[in-house]
Design a protein around this motif. Sequence first.
Motif, PDB file in Angstrom:
ATOM      1  N   VAL A 158       0.839  -1.192  -0.030  1.00  0.00           N
ATOM      2  CA  VAL A 158      -0.101  -0.150   0.015  1.00  0.00           C
ATOM      3  C   VAL A 158       0.753   1.097  -0.071  1.00  0.00           C
ATOM      4  O   VAL A 158       1.578   1.576   0.960  1.00  0.00           O
ATOM      5  CB  VAL A 158      -0.797   0.070   1.077  1.00  0.00           C
ATOM      6  N   ALA A 159       0.550   1.861  -1.137  1.00  0.00           N
ATOM      7  CA  ALA A 159       1.530   3.110  -1.352  1.00  0.00           C
ATOM      8  C   ALA A 159       0.688   4.379  -1.329  1.00  0.00           C
ATOM      9  O   ALA A 159      -0.328   4.578  -2.262  1.00  0.00           O
ATOM     10  CB  ALA A 159       2.748   3.190  -2.164  1.00  0.00           C
ATOM     11  N   ILE A 160       0.760   5.495  -0.410  1.00  0.00           N
ATOM     12  CA  ILE A 160       0.121   6.735  -0.791  1.00  0.00           C
ATOM     13  C   ILE A 160       0.855   7.718  -1.326  1.00  0.00           C
ATOM     14  O   ILE A 160       2.033   7.952  -0.865  1.00  0.00           O
ATOM     15  CB  ILE A 160      -0.132   7.368   0.599  1.00  0.00           C
ATOM     16  N   LYS A 161       0.438   8.460  -2.518  1.00  0.00           N
ATOM     17  CA  LYS A 161       1.060   9.187  -3.390  1.00  0.00           C
ATOM     18  C   LYS A 161       0.344  10.681  -3.353  1.00  0.00           C
ATOM     19  O   LYS A 161      -0.884  10.630  -3.775  1.00  0.00           O
ATOM     20  CB  LYS A 161       1.074   8.707  -4.941  1.00  0.00           C
ATOM     21  N   ALA A 162       1.025  11.614  -2.820  1.00  0.00           N
ATOM     22  CA  ALA A 162       0.027  13.116  -2.684  1.00  0.00           C
ATOM     23  C   ALA A 162       1.054  13.912  -3.031  1.00  0.00           C
ATOM     24  O   ALA A 162       2.363  13.839  -3.207  1.00  0.00           O
ATOM     25  CB  ALA A 162      -0.167  13.132  -0.987  1.00  0.00           C
ATOM     26  N   ASP A 163       0.368  15.198  -3.410  1.00  0.00           N
ATOM     27  CA  ASP A 163       1.308  16.361  -3.777  1.00  0.00           C
ATOM     28  C   ASP A 163       2.079  16.764  -2.594  1.00  0.00           C
ATOM     29  O   ASP A 163       1.419  16.884  -1.317  1.00  0.00           O
ATOM     30  CB  ASP A 163       0.244  17.247  -4.437  1.00  0.00           C
ATOM     31  N   GLN A 164       3.272  17.494  -2.819  1.00  0.00           N
ATOM     32  CA  GLN A 164       3.637  18.179  -1.722  1.00  0.00           C
ATOM     33  C   GLN A 164       2.994  19.144  -1.165  1.00  0.00           C
ATOM     34  O   GLN A 164       3.357  19.738   0.060  1.00  0.00           O
ATOM     35  CB  GLN A 164       5.163  18.558  -2.261  1.00  0.00           C
ATOM     36  N   ASN A 165       2.071  19.781  -1.788  1.00  0.00           N
ATOM     37  CA  ASN A 165       1.392  21.065  -1.265  1.00  0.00           C
ATOM     38  C   ASN A 165      -0.149  20.571  -0.698  1.00  0.00           C
ATOM     39  O   ASN A 165      -0.851  21.413  -0.300  1.00  0.00           O
ATOM     40  CB  ASN A 165       1.032  22.163  -2.073  1.00  0.00           C
ATOM     41  N   THR A 166      -0.390  19.158  -0.610  1.00  0.00           N
ATOM     42  CA  THR A 166      -1.572  18.743  -0.132  1.00  0.00           C
ATOM     43  C   THR A 166      -1.627  18.968   1.530  1.00  0.00           C
ATOM     44  O   THR A 166      -0.595  18.714   2.147  1.00  0.00           O
ATOM     45  CB  THR A 166      -1.765  17.263  -0.058  1.00  0.00           C
ATOM     46  N   ALA A 167      -2.647  19.425   2.047  1.00  0.00           N
ATOM     47  CA  ALA A 167      -2.713  19.761   3.292  1.00  0.00           C
ATOM     48  C   ALA A 167      -2.586  18.412   4.382  1.00  0.00           C
ATOM     49  O   ALA A 167      -3.105  17.149   3.956  1.00  0.00           O
ATOM     50  CB  ALA A 167      -4.173  20.628   3.771  1.00  0.00           C
ATOM     51  N   PHE A 168      -2.084  18.708   5.609  1.00  0.00           N
ATOM     52  CA  PHE A 168      -1.640  17.470   6.195  1.00  0.00           C
ATOM     53  C   PHE A 168      -2.992  17.011   6.625  1.00  0.00           C
ATOM     54  O   PHE A 168      -3.113  15.687   6.862  1.00  0.00           O
ATOM     55  CB  PHE A 168      -0.958  17.974   7.402  1.00  0.00           C
TER      56      PHE A 168
END
Length: 240
Positions: free
Chosen positions: A202-212
């Motif tokens: 399972v890998a989560i791929k998110a943008d660096q500007n996505t809110a925590f």
Amino acid sequence: MGRVKIAKKSTFIDMTAMSDVTVLLLTFFMLTSTFLQKEPTTVITPASVSEEKVQETNFVQVLVSPQGKVWLTMNNDTSAAYGNDAMRQALLQRAGEIYNETHKDKVSFTKQQKEAFAKLGTFGVPMAQMGEFLDLASKQEGQTLMDNWLSGEDENPAHKTGIPISWNQDDTRPTEFQIWMKAMRQTENSTLADKIKDGTGVAIKADQNTAFDIIHMVMDNLQSIKMNKFTLLTALKVQE
């Protein structure tokens, strides 16, 4: 004294051998390359110093946009015993069954819809609209229509993209994101199930500007169904 005439030599170079090598190299790269699947949104992952490679098969990718939309990608090891098409059809069937256990408005999928789902790389629409979404595959320019829906560029405002991940505190039902993850964990592909269980699958791929807060909600969804191990995709940090 007369000038000595130098005999002219042919400048012809036989390129047959080089052409053969070029074709062989091209064939090799075509057969061994892994093509990137089209994703509904483009994200720039945060940088880190980790050099651990993400596995190319037997994994589930959770794609998160800066706006909090979530899509899923599921890849099998494409073994002869249990290929991607069969696995994805079984996934859709199982996710529908789990959904029907806790929702009044039941869903069901036809053979054609299951076959269309089996061809998808990344998916993510509300379960109630999944049948309508999959029916687009049989229409002219169906792939374009499906891509537009997933990317939020569909002209119909009623078409929602992204798998719902938020829930009401008074609602004990699992979110649709949890339903899909439960169905994936119950796959008959034991190798994939083991990878999901130990966290490497399972890998989560998110943008660096996505809110925590958004990332925290995704992780909270996973931990609420006892999926406490997962990885975060990052880009290799460039040394200064």
